[in-house]
Design a protein around this motif. Structure first.
Motif, mmCIF file in Angstrom:
data_model
loop_
_atom_site.group_PDB
_atom_site.id
_atom_site.type_symbol
_atom_site.label_atom_id
_atom_site.label_comp_id
_atom_site.label_asym_id
_atom_site.label_seq_id
_atom_site.Cartn_x
_atom_site.Cartn_y
_atom_site.Cartn_z
ATOM 1 N N THR A 1 -22.973 -29.193 -20.259
ATOM 2 C CA THR A 1 -22.611 -28.816 -21.625
ATOM 3 C C THR A 1 -23.789 -28.187 -22.347
ATOM 4 O O THR A 1 -23.703 -27.103 -22.917
ATOM 5 C CB THR A 1 -22.145 -30.055 -22.411
ATOM 6 N N LEU A 2 -24.925 -28.885 -22.319
ATOM 7 C CA LEU A 2 -26.120 -28.417 -23.020
ATOM 8 C C LEU A 2 -26.654 -27.130 -22.406
ATOM 9 O O LEU A 2 -27.028 -26.195 -23.113
ATOM 10 C CB LEU A 2 -27.190 -29.512 -22.980
ATOM 11 N N VAL A 3 -26.698 -27.077 -21.076
ATOM 12 C CA VAL A 3 -27.225 -25.890 -20.385
ATOM 13 C C VAL A 3 -26.400 -24.656 -20.726
ATOM 14 O O VAL A 3 -26.941 -23.602 -21.077
ATOM 15 C CB VAL A 3 -27.246 -26.120 -18.856
ATOM 16 N N ALA B 1 -24.447 -24.055 -23.299
ATOM 17 C CA ALA B 1 -24.562 -23.658 -24.700
ATOM 18 C C ALA B 1 -25.865 -22.909 -24.962
ATOM 19 O O ALA B 1 -25.874 -21.849 -25.592
ATOM 20 C CB ALA B 1 -24.474 -24.888 -25.599
ATOM 21 N N ILE B 2 -26.968 -23.457 -24.476
ATOM 22 C CA ILE B 2 -28.273 -22.834 -24.734
ATOM 23 C C ILE B 2 -28.404 -21.513 -23.979
ATOM 24 O O ILE B 2 -28.911 -20.526 -24.528
ATOM 25 C CB ILE B 2 -29.414 -23.811 -24.361
ATOM 26 N N CYS B 3 -27.946 -21.465 -22.752
ATOM 27 C CA CYS B 3 -28.033 -20.214 -21.994
ATOM 28 C C CYS B 3 -27.191 -19.117 -22.642
ATOM 29 O O CYS B 3 -27.591 -17.950 -22.675
ATOM 30 C CB CYS B 3 -27.582 -20.437 -20.555
ATOM 31 N N ALA B 4 -26.023 -19.488 -23.170
ATOM 32 C CA ALA B 4 -25.169 -18.498 -23.821
ATOM 33 C C ALA B 4 -25.841 -17.954 -25.079
ATOM 34 O O ALA B 4 -25.830 -16.752 -25.329
ATOM 35 C CB ALA B 4 -23.821 -19.114 -24.172
ATOM 36 N N LEU B 5 -26.431 -18.844 -25.853
ATOM 37 C CA LEU B 5 -27.084 -18.424 -27.093
ATOM 38 C C LEU B 5 -28.277 -17.507 -26.833
ATOM 39 O O LEU B 5 -28.519 -16.559 -27.571
ATOM 40 C CB LEU B 5 -27.546 -19.646 -27.883
ATOM 41 N N LEU B 6 -29.050 -17.820 -25.784
ATOM 42 C CA LEU B 6 -30.271 -17.070 -25.521
ATOM 43 C C LEU B 6 -30.086 -15.993 -24.458
ATOM 44 O O LEU B 6 -31.050 -15.444 -23.957
ATOM 45 C CB LEU B 6 -31.397 -18.031 -25.118
ATOM 46 N N GLY B 7 -28.832 -15.677 -24.124
ATOM 47 C CA GLY B 7 -28.554 -14.634 -23.142
ATOM 48 C C GLY B 7 -29.230 -13.312 -23.440
ATOM 49 O O GLY B 7 -29.813 -12.692 -22.550
ATOM 50 N N PRO B 8 -29.194 -12.831 -24.701
ATOM 51 C CA PRO B 8 -29.846 -11.547 -24.995
ATOM 52 C C PRO B 8 -31.338 -11.551 -24.690
ATOM 53 O O PRO B 8 -31.898 -10.551 -24.258
ATOM 54 C CB PRO B 8 -29.598 -11.386 -26.505
ATOM 55 N N GLU B 9 -31.999 -12.687 -24.901
ATOM 56 C CA GLU B 9 -33.441 -12.787 -24.666
ATOM 57 C C GLU B 9 -33.788 -12.631 -23.189
ATOM 58 O O GLU B 9 -34.850 -12.120 -22.831
ATOM 59 C CB GLU B 9 -33.933 -14.144 -25.168
ATOM 60 N N GLU C 1 -29.408 -26.025 -14.419
ATOM 61 C CA GLU C 1 -28.668 -27.280 -14.240
ATOM 62 C C GLU C 1 -29.097 -27.991 -12.966
ATOM 63 O O GLU C 1 -29.280 -29.223 -12.948
ATOM 64 C CB GLU C 1 -27.174 -27.002 -14.219
ATOM 65 N N ASN C 2 -29.284 -27.248 -11.876
ATOM 66 C CA ASN C 2 -29.689 -27.854 -10.610
ATOM 67 C C ASN C 2 -31.093 -28.449 -10.688
ATOM 68 O O ASN C 2 -31.371 -29.491 -10.082
ATOM 69 C CB ASN C 2 -29.613 -26.823 -9.477
#
Length: 232
Positions: free
Chosen positions: A174-176, A178-186, A45-46
């Protein structure tokens, strides 16, 4: 712990992201995802905030002297520069990173059990997901991410007027989230991984072109190049 609980656990520093991530919420998967790090989402985000601040919309110029070397070397930095100033970037490299991000997101969305909508005018088997509040993503029926024929290239991301207004100022929480949560396992929970390039491209295209008039939604075709967008 479910992805929804992980995102909620990021605390007040990510309150904007927590309140709207993925609209209906994320479902727990069979394999528990690693803890999602606030530091990882904040870093992305930063970097986006830094990149947007360095872009002069009146002259359509990116002042590279205002961007750190670390940010420029990041996936989100490379993708953002490719979107707003292609001559100063490696478009092929940026495109490959964005495509990898979309493939990973497609797999994660399907695995999450997140509700989907099936079918578009071009492809009755296409899949659409609510990626975040005010943001949907649509894929072709074929596996992976690609650009195909027809009225719309694949995949595409559609944003409401409110989300465009937020992102044009660099407000991408919002976007950051969502995407970070989805790809957390990776990423073992420490960042957005290949999703960072997707974020950089989406925000870059909005910043470079401005929001759609009359509160129209914007449809972005990230794999179709810097002019890959339309107002719906």
């Amino acid at each position: 712990m479910s992805w929804k609980k992980q995102v909620a656990g990021l605390g007040t520093a990510a309150v904007l992201a927590v309140s709207v991530v993925l609209g209906g919420g994320l479902s727990a998967t069979a394999a528990e995802a690693p803890e999602l790090s606030l530091a990882g989402t904040e870093a992305t985000e930063n970097r986006i905030i830094e990149l947007v601040a360095a872009y002069d919309r009146s002259t359509k110029q990116l002042d590279l002297s205002e961007v750190s070397t670390e940010t420029l070397a990041s996936d989100e930095g490379n993708a953002f520069v490719a979107a707003v100033s292609p001559a100063r970037s490696d478009p092929a490299s940026a495109s490959a990173a964005v495509e990898a991000g979309f493939v990973a997101l497609r797999q994660a969305l399907i695995a999450s059990g997140e509700p989907m909508t099936r079918g578009t005018d071009d492809d009755p088997s296409a899949l659409s997901f609510a990626l975040a509040s005010g943001v949907t993503i649509t894929y072709p029926s074929a596996t992976g991410a690609r650009v195909s024929g027809g009225a719309d290239p694949w995949p595409y991301v559609q944003l409401t007027g409110a989300e465009q207004q937020a992102m044009v100022t660099g407000a991408s929480a919002t976007l950051v989230a969502a995407i970070c949560a989805l790809l957390g396992p990776e990423t073992a929970g420490i960042g957005c991984g290949v999703g960072a390039a997707v974020i950089g491209t989406i925000v870059g295209i909005i910043v470079a072109n401005g929001v759609c008039p009359n509160d129209k939604e914007m449809r972005i075709y990230p794999l179709a190049g810097t002019t890959g967008f339309s107002c719906q």
